[in-house]
Enzyme design. Sequence first.
Site, mmCIF file in Angstrom:
data_model
loop_
_atom_site.group_PDB
_atom_site.id
_atom_site.type_symbol
_atom_site.label_atom_id
_atom_site.label_comp_id
_atom_site.label_asym_id
_atom_site.label_seq_id
_atom_site.Cartn_x
_atom_site.Cartn_y
_atom_site.Cartn_z
ATOM 1 N N ASP A 16 0.811 -1.226 0.000
ATOM 2 C CA ASP A 16 0.000 0.000 0.000
ATOM 3 C C ASP A 16 0.838 1.268 0.000
ATOM 4 O O ASP A 16 0.618 2.156 -0.817
ATOM 5 C CB ASP A 16 -0.961 0.006 1.196
ATOM 6 C CG ASP A 16 -2.132 -0.943 0.967
ATOM 7 O OD1 ASP A 16 -2.688 -0.933 -0.145
ATOM 8 O OD2 ASP A 16 -2.468 -1.699 1.902
ATOM 9 N N ARG A 97 1.894 6.299 16.537
ATOM 10 C CA ARG A 97 1.404 7.225 15.505
ATOM 11 C C ARG A 97 1.783 8.684 15.746
ATOM 12 O O ARG A 97 2.217 9.367 14.803
ATOM 13 C CB ARG A 97 -0.109 7.065 15.321
ATOM 14 C CG ARG A 97 -0.556 5.637 14.992
ATOM 15 C CD ARG A 97 0.315 4.988 13.954
ATOM 16 N NE ARG A 97 -0.127 3.649 13.573
ATOM 17 C CZ ARG A 97 0.619 2.796 12.903
ATOM 18 N NH1 ARG A 97 1.849 3.140 12.539
ATOM 19 N NH2 ARG A 97 0.164 1.608 12.594
ATOM 20 N N ASP A 126 -5.856 4.720 12.831
ATOM 21 C CA ASP A 126 -4.540 5.296 12.565
ATOM 22 C C ASP A 126 -4.615 6.570 11.724
ATOM 23 O O ASP A 126 -3.875 7.523 11.947
ATOM 24 C CB ASP A 126 -3.626 4.259 11.920
ATOM 25 C CG ASP A 126 -3.166 3.208 12.926
ATOM 26 O OD1 ASP A 126 -3.069 3.557 14.124
ATOM 27 O OD2 ASP A 126 -2.910 2.063 12.538
ATOM 28 N N SER A 177 -3.573 -8.475 8.697
ATOM 29 C CA SER A 177 -2.963 -7.154 8.691
ATOM 30 C C SER A 177 -2.226 -7.019 10.018
ATOM 31 O O SER A 177 -2.823 -7.153 11.089
ATOM 32 C CB SER A 177 -4.056 -6.089 8.563
ATOM 33 O OG SER A 177 -3.556 -4.860 9.014
HETATM 34 N N1 ARG Z 1 -6.713 -1.572 16.572
HETATM 35 C C1 ARG Z 1 -5.420 -1.159 16.971
HETATM 36 C C2 ARG Z 1 -5.359 0.329 17.164
HETATM 37 O O1 ARG Z 1 -6.186 1.026 16.664
HETATM 38 C C3 ARG Z 1 -4.323 -1.654 16.080
HETATM 39 C C4 ARG Z 1 -4.434 -1.343 14.633
HETATM 40 C C5 ARG Z 1 -3.171 -1.780 14.001
HETATM 41 N N2 ARG Z 1 -3.220 -2.190 12.665
HETATM 42 C C6 ARG Z 1 -3.189 -3.469 12.228
HETATM 43 N N3 ARG Z 1 -2.907 -3.663 11.011
HETATM 44 N N4 ARG Z 1 -3.412 -4.477 12.996
HETATM 45 O O2 ARG Z 1 -4.470 0.820 17.830
#
Ligand code: ARG
Length: 400
Positions: A16, A97, A126, A177
């Site tokens: 991506d 982040r 994110d 993911s």
């Molecule tokens: N749900 C978690 C958060 O919002 C992790 C998201 C991370 N991404 C992934 N590809 N698992 O902090």
Amino acid sequence: MGRAERVVLAYSGGVDTSVCIPYLKHEWGVKEVITLAADLGQGDELEPIREKALKSGAEKSLIADATAEFVKDYAFPAIQANALYENRYPLSTALARPLIAKLLVEAAAEYGADAVAHGCTGKGNDQVRFDVSIAALNPSLKVLAPAREWGMSREETIAYGERYGIPSPVKKSSPYSIDRNLLGRSIEAGPLEDPWTEPLEEIYALTQAIANTPNEPEYVEISFDRGIPVTLNGTALDPVTLITQLNEVVGRHGVGRIDMVENRLVGIKSREIYEAPALLVLIQAHRDLESLTLTADVTHYKRGIEETYSQLVYNGLWYSPLKAALDAFVQQTQERVSGIVRVKLFKGTATIVGRKSTNSLYSPDLATYGAEDQFDHKAAEGFIYVWGLPTRVWSEKLRG
Ligand code: ARG
């Protein structure tokens, strides 16, 4: 006119973010793409990632070594705040982040970019964390999020990339993911989308299956200085080494897994698996040390602060005035949170089995049931009379 002249793109090396490079240039008229890959201890080799960005059409490819900053300025304050979103998730992804946003904003200033970009879709947390953090740090910077707008399926994305020389993933791409950094791994999608489906053992990388854990318990002593972990088993360690070693020890005993359905900010419930061995044990140990060194009222009041703090971090408000105010509160409480906590690791459990501190408020003379007892038992009677008075008056009234 394109959407921007020069863009700094947060880059992971995945399909991506790689496709974002030609997309920004060819669809959105961006003249120059500078990629930035942040090293947050995810364990990836960064040189191949740096080169992949250039092969994918980036004019410049940057690597930021930010692991120490990540632990010191993002993970440690969260530990001091005992931050657990919905009482469970230690925010291992969420904490990264705001730091990546800061690195993007700094690079944009250094290279004279008029926009920054990321590869988040429109469904996750994110994107919110990036966009809001960037706005907080530099409100005049544009934020471009191609994957939020391009509307391509996975296959279409790969095909688009191939047109611009981005190789499709070599091995049959994983259905999951996964986000990874020094603090842990977040795994979602694929078979995990059914909340009734038990995760396959193969998704885990930092924690052992209970069947493979040692048959003897292991003890680890963690000392804290004003709420910051500083030694493991008596050895002073820098923040990154401390987390690295603790991840290893804790993970070996199968501790640190979470399987939860959580509430995203964008209104979606998502099933998420986490591994965050060191972070979870550090929060548990830190909370325990607080129970020894903080007064009852501070401990109880702080729980509410912790809940709000965790929501702010999850919801992308790391750089916000409320978060700054809560930070000041938390820092004030940590002044006396120093001491040692002893943790027993065994078959998927971490149990605090001892704690001590020169700042301990625990008084053996008051707590004991033995002859040394210093507590004035008679004083309890008058206290209870006053304490219970409102309830007594209420009850009398009720009964006429
Ligand atoms: N749900 C978690 C958060 O919002 C992790 C998201 C991370 N991404 C992934 N590809 N698992 O902090």
